[in-house]
Design a protein around this motif. Structure first.
Motif, PDB file in Angstrom:
ATOM      1  N   ASN A 228      52.804  38.634  39.425  1.00 54.45           N
ATOM      2  CA  ASN A 228      52.349  39.583  38.671  1.00 54.45           C
ATOM      3  C   ASN A 228      51.072  40.812  39.098  1.00 54.45           C
ATOM      4  O   ASN A 228      51.156  41.590  38.805  1.00 54.45           O
ATOM      5  CB  ASN A 228      51.653  38.576  38.067  1.00 54.45           C
ATOM      6  CG  ASN A 228      52.379  37.660  36.576  1.00 54.45           C
ATOM      7  OD1 ASN A 228      53.513  38.177  36.626  1.00 54.45           O
ATOM      8  ND2 ASN A 228      52.148  36.885  35.791  1.00 54.45           N
ATOM      9  N   LEU A 229      50.452  40.084  40.508  1.00 55.54           N
ATOM     10  CA  LEU A 229      49.637  41.067  40.626  1.00 55.54           C
ATOM     11  C   LEU A 229      50.267  41.929  41.613  1.00 55.54           C
ATOM     12  O   LEU A 229      49.500  43.220  41.461  1.00 55.54           O
ATOM     13  CB  LEU A 229      48.352  40.279  41.723  1.00 55.54           C
ATOM     14  CG  LEU A 229      47.395  40.478  42.354  1.00 55.54           C
ATOM     15  CD1 LEU A 229      46.576  41.743  41.387  1.00 55.54           C
ATOM     16  CD2 LEU A 229      46.270  40.172  43.623  1.00 55.54           C
ATOM     17  N   VAL A 230      51.167  41.964  42.501  1.00 53.66           N
ATOM     18  CA  VAL A 230      51.839  42.850  42.833  1.00 53.66           C
ATOM     19  C   VAL A 230      52.293  43.634  42.047  1.00 53.66           C
ATOM     20  O   VAL A 230      52.856  44.825  42.414  1.00 53.66           O
ATOM     21  CB  VAL A 230      52.820  41.917  43.687  1.00 53.66           C
ATOM     22  CG1 VAL A 230      54.181  42.686  44.570  1.00 53.66           C
ATOM     23  CG2 VAL A 230      52.410  41.584  45.107  1.00 53.66           C
TER      24      VAL A 230
ATOM     25  N   MET B 164      38.692  34.394  42.903  1.00 55.93           N
ATOM     26  CA  MET B 164      39.919  34.395  42.740  1.00 55.93           C
ATOM     27  C   MET B 164      40.295  35.467  43.016  1.00 55.93           C
ATOM     28  O   MET B 164      42.193  35.552  44.629  1.00 55.93           O
ATOM     29  CB  MET B 164      40.645  33.478  41.553  1.00 55.93           C
ATOM     30  CG  MET B 164      42.481  33.880  41.367  1.00 55.93           C
ATOM     31  SD  MET B 164      42.539  33.003  39.547  1.00 55.93           S
ATOM     32  CE  MET B 164      41.529  31.262  39.531  1.00 55.93           C
ATOM     33  N   PHE B 165      40.339  36.552  42.948  1.00 60.02           N
ATOM     34  CA  PHE B 165      40.697  37.772  43.255  1.00 60.02           C
ATOM     35  C   PHE B 165      40.954  37.914  45.067  1.00 60.02           C
ATOM     36  O   PHE B 165      41.634  38.446  45.490  1.00 60.02           O
ATOM     37  CB  PHE B 165      40.030  38.914  42.529  1.00 60.02           C
ATOM     38  CG  PHE B 165      41.051  40.370  42.573  1.00 60.02           C
ATOM     39  CD1 PHE B 165      41.734  40.826  42.712  1.00 60.02           C
ATOM     40  CD2 PHE B 165      40.037  41.135  43.292  1.00 60.02           C
ATOM     41  CE1 PHE B 165      42.778  41.947  43.091  1.00 60.02           C
ATOM     42  CE2 PHE B 165      40.258  42.814  43.896  1.00 60.02           C
ATOM     43  CZ  PHE B 165      41.596  42.915  43.097  1.00 60.02           C
ATOM     44  N   GLU B 166      39.591  37.755  45.020  1.00 59.71           N
ATOM     45  CA  GLU B 166      39.577  37.973  46.810  1.00 59.71           C
ATOM     46  C   GLU B 166      40.447  37.156  47.431  1.00 59.71           C
ATOM     47  O   GLU B 166      40.836  37.206  48.377  1.00 59.71           O
ATOM     48  CB  GLU B 166      37.737  37.610  47.003  1.00 59.71           C
ATOM     49  CG  GLU B 166      36.653  38.476  47.217  1.00 59.71           C
ATOM     50  CD  GLU B 166      37.274  39.506  47.243  1.00 59.71           C
ATOM     51  OE1 GLU B 166      37.391  39.894  47.907  1.00 59.71           O
ATOM     52  OE2 GLU B 166      36.758  41.099  46.467  1.00 59.71           O
ATOM     53  N   ARG B 167      40.464  35.658  47.259  1.00 61.22           N
ATOM     54  CA  ARG B 167      41.483  34.737  47.634  1.00 61.22           C
ATOM     55  C   ARG B 167      42.586  35.885  47.686  1.00 61.22           C
ATOM     56  O   ARG B 167      43.117  35.800  48.991  1.00 61.22           O
ATOM     57  CB  ARG B 167      41.381  33.904  47.190  1.00 61.22           C
ATOM     58  CG  ARG B 167      40.495  32.886  47.726  1.00 61.22           C
ATOM     59  CD  ARG B 167      40.261  31.354  47.100  1.00 61.22           C
ATOM     60  NE  ARG B 167      41.012  30.907  45.755  1.00 61.22           N
ATOM     61  CZ  ARG B 167      40.179  30.649  44.827  1.00 61.22           C
ATOM     62  NH1 ARG B 167      38.504  31.172  45.459  1.00 61.22           N
ATOM     63  NH2 ARG B 167      40.498  30.943  43.744  1.00 61.22           N
ATOM     64  N   ASP B 168      43.614  36.145  46.722  1.00 62.19           N
ATOM     65  CA  ASP B 168      44.483  36.565  45.847  1.00 62.19           C
ATOM     66  C   ASP B 168      44.939  38.025  47.173  1.00 62.19           C
ATOM     67  O   ASP B 168      46.029  38.140  48.088  1.00 62.19           O
ATOM     68  CB  ASP B 168      44.344  36.811  44.891  1.00 62.19           C
ATOM     69  CG  ASP B 168      44.628  35.511  44.035  1.00 62.19           C
ATOM     70  OD1 ASP B 168      45.509  34.289  44.693  1.00 62.19           O
ATOM     71  OD2 ASP B 168      44.156  35.605  42.826  1.00 62.19           O
TER      72      ASP B 168
END
Length: 365
Positions: A25-27, A61-65
């Motif tokens: 979903n982020l992609v 979480m966003f940094e890990r992603d």
């Protein structure tokens, strides 16, 4: 401790699935626009980020992603609309660097792609398979769905053990289940699943039997209990030189086949054509004398009729009839008579349990 292992493994698998969905979903969010998206916009666009209780938890979480995406080779960029004015940093994916090149597939390759999506239509890969076809269509690649209608009943699996065994194979997680041998004897088996294979219309599991300390093959229809995980994911390795189809063939053996002749409309039944021993166009002058004459003189000479005589080897009449009946009037079974009758029996049933019209329809399959 041992009793908690299956639940721990299931929880880890669930976390992995949620992470994969979140990254996907982020992609999609970052590649769907040319604009830079701020963290807050990304948090709103990706549903899984809404579960974060605090801003700090979201940012972690966003940094890990972000790091995960970069490790996967996704060209993630950081920037802003106007850095001179100190705008908040934004993120996006370079679509030109990430986009696929122009893709061209042959009709046979499109048949395989569509067939692959149908294999998982009722299994755990249903979502990804559907999304893959959607992406292909967005690039102008249109799989030939109509040519595979006849295959749909054969690639679906009704064995309850299929989904959990496929998941265990994917996760490399050992399992146990009750297995009934051909002679009727049932026993608990502890197995490290290596691969699942379709062989002559049946599904088989290839894996390492811990109790016998040797590779074994299990037919899924003979698994008579729930499949339980008995170890952690990734707790064993699959042999690098494994050829599961060769293992199944060596264990189950080849089945006796017979030659079948079909009259097939040109451009249809691609999956049948791929397995054909021979394909010969029917000359127009032969077709005028009827199907039998056409089948006997399909030498490719003269003006074609839009039909081909297709010969292929059939191992199981009933299994083949299931497939051929799905093609409707695009395929006519010429022989053997048992296959022709098996196809007619299915068509009569579909038409309303033996109406007069179905009984005189000529055996279209």
């Amino acid at each position: 401790m041992a009793s908690s292992a299956p639940s721990t493994g299931a929880a880890a698998a669930a976390r992995g699935a949620r992470r994969t969905e979140r990254l996907l979903n982020l992609v999609i969010a970052l590649s769907a626009t040319r604009r830079w998206l701020t963290k807050e916009q990304i948090r709103t666009a990706v549903p899984q980020y809404a579960d974060c209780a605090t801003t700090v938890a979201f940012e972690r979480m966003f940094e890990r992603d972000k790091e995960d995406l970069r490790e996967l080779g996704v060209p993630l960029e950081t920037g802003g609309e106007d850095p001179l004015f100190g705008d908040e940093a934004g993120y996006r994916i370079d679509r030109d660097a990430y986009a696929l090149p122009e893709i061209n597939f042959t009709p046979a390759e499109l048949a395989v792609l569509s067939l692959a999506s149908r294999v998982w239509q009722q299994a755990s890969l249903a979502g990804p398979a559907t999304r893959a076809l959607v992406k292909l269509r967005s690039l102008g690649v249109e799989p030939d769905e109509t040519s595979l209608v006849g295959l749909e009943p054969r690639v679906r699996t009704s064995e309850p053990a299929f989904d959990p065994l496929y998941a265990a194979t994917r996760d490399r997680a050992p399992v146990s289940f009750t297995y009934r041998r051909a002679g009727g004897e049932a026993a608990t088996r502890r197995v490290e699943p290596w691969a699942i294979v379709s062989w002559h219309g049946r599904w088989y599991l290839v894996g390492h039997d811990r109790d016998r300390d040797a590779p074994r093959v299990f037919r899924l229809s003979r698994v008579s209990s729930a499949v339980k995980r008995i170890g952690r994911p990734g707790s064993y390795e699959v042999p690098a030189d494994l050829d599961p189809r060769e293992v199944v063939a060596g264990t189950v053996g080849e089945r006796t086949t017979r030659r079948a002749r079909l009259l097939v409309r040109t451009g249809s039944a691609l999956a049948v054509r791929r397995r054909a021993v021979s394909v010969r166009p029917v000359p127009a002058r032969a077709a005028e004398r009827g199907p039998d004459a056409a089948a006997g003189t399909g030498d490719g000479s003269g003006e074609g009729t839009g039909e081909d005589v297709v010969e292929l080897d059939v191992a199981d009449v009933e299994v083949s009839a299931d497939e051929l009946a799905g093609y409707g009037d695009a395929v006519l079974v010429l022989d053997p008579p048992e296959l022709r009758e098996a196809v007619l029996r299915r068509l009569r049933g579909a038409a309303g349990a033996g109406t007069g019209a179905a009984g005189t329809g000529g055996g279209a399959a």
